[in-house]
Design an enzyme around this catalytic site. Sequence first.
Site, short mmCIF file in Angstrom:
data_model
loop_
_atom_site.label_atom_id
_atom_site.label_comp_id
_atom_site.label_asym_id
_atom_site.label_seq_id
_atom_site.Cartn_x
_atom_site.Cartn_y
_atom_site.Cartn_z
N ASP A 52 26.51 73.69 46.05
CA ASP A 52 25.70 74.90 46.19
C ASP A 52 26.59 76.11 46.51
OD1 ASP A 52 26.30 74.27 48.80
OD2 ASP A 52 24.22 74.16 49.48
N SER A 53 27.90 75.87 46.59
CA SER A 53 28.87 76.97 46.65
C SER A 53 28.71 77.86 45.42
CB SER A 53 30.30 76.43 46.72
OG SER A 53 30.53 75.47 45.71
N LYS A 120 24.46 64.86 47.46
CA LYS A 120 25.07 65.17 48.76
C LYS A 120 24.06 65.96 49.59
CE LYS A 120 28.57 68.27 49.27
NZ LYS A 120 28.00 69.30 50.16
N GLU A 122 23.39 67.96 53.26
CA GLU A 122 23.76 68.50 54.58
C GLU A 122 22.66 68.12 55.57
OE1 GLU A 122 24.85 72.63 54.71
OE2 GLU A 122 25.91 72.50 52.80
N GLU A 189 33.55 68.65 56.70
CA GLU A 189 34.00 70.01 56.40
C GLU A 189 34.43 70.72 57.69
OE1 GLU A 189 31.33 72.26 53.93
OE2 GLU A 189 32.47 74.11 54.18
O1 KIV Z 1 29.03 73.39 47.86
C1 KIV Z 1 30.20 73.02 47.92
O2 KIV Z 1 31.05 73.39 47.10
C2 KIV Z 1 30.58 72.12 48.98
C3 KIV Z 1 32.03 72.08 49.31
C4 KIV Z 1 32.25 72.52 50.67
C5 KIV Z 1 32.62 70.77 49.08
O3 KIV Z 1 29.77 71.48 49.59
#
Ligand code: KIV
Length: 272
Positions: A52-53, A120, A122, A189
Site C-alpha cells: 500500500d506504499s 499481508k 498490519e 518494520e
Molecule cells: O507497503 C509497503 O510497501 C510495505 C513495505 C514497508 C514493505 O509494507
Amino acid sequence: MYLPRPLEDKITVPYLRRLKQQGEKFACLTAYDYSFARLIEECGVEVVLVGDSLGMVLQGHDTTIPVTLEQIKYHGTSVMAGLNNTLLMLDMPFGSLNSPQQALDNASDLLKATEAQVVKLEGGITQLKTVEILAKFSIATCAHLGLQPQSVHKMGGYRVQGKGKAAARQMVETASDLQQAGADLLLLECVPADLAAEITATLEIPVIGIGAGVGVDGQILVLHDLLNITAGKKPKFSKNFMQGQSSIQAAISRYVSEVKQGRFPDQSHSFS
Ligand code: KIV
C-alpha cells in the site's frame, strides 16, 4: 559465495521456509506494474509485494491510508501478469480488515482476482483472530509488526518500534502468538536489529525485515527507494542501489546479491 537462485524455481511459502532452515537469505521488493514485475523477476528476487506504499510512491499521498482494495487488486493483477515463478504478496489496505469476516471476504476476493499467494496484514495482536480464521480457510498470511504505517495517526509519526525492555518483550510475545495463530510469514518494520534477530531466531516462520537489521531471513525495500526516486527525505533504512550502476536491472541485481551475502543492510541502514 553467492549463487543467484535458479529462475525456474517456483517460490512458495514452504520454499521460503526451506531457505530459512538452510540459513539462506532471500530478497523481496515492492512492484506495482507488469514491466517492473518482469524485470524484478529476471533479477532473482524471491518475493514481490504490491504494497500500500503505492499510495505514497505512485499517488503522492502523505500516508498509505487512502489506498483501496480495488487499487491493490488492479496493481496486483498487473504485477501478476509479469511474474512466472516469483511469490506475489498483496497488502490488505486500511479499512479492509475491520473484522475477521470482512478480512476473510476481502482476502478471498483479492486472491481470486489476482492469483497472488499471500496477503499481508498490519495490526499485530489486533489481527490475531483474523490470522487464525484466514489460516483455517487456507489463506496464507504475512503478519506485520513494528512500525505500521496504517497506524501513523495513532503512533504520531513514523518511528522505530520495540525500543526498551517492555516493548521488546511484548513484540517477541506477539510474534510468537501470530505464528501460533497460523501466520506463514512475519514482516518487521523499523525494529532494533538485535530484537529483530532474536525474533527471527525464535520463530520457525520466515521473517522479512525493512529497517530491521541483517539478522532476519529476508529483506524488503520499496522499489522507488532502491532506485532513489522517492520524493522527499529518504528513510535511513533505504539505500540508493542505482549509485554506480548503469541500469535498473544492475541496481536490482546488486540489491539481491547484497541481501544474499548478508551485506545489506549494514549498520548505517539499521537501528539499535
Ligand atoms: O507497503 C509497503 O510497501 C510495505 C513495505 C514497508 C514493505 O509494507
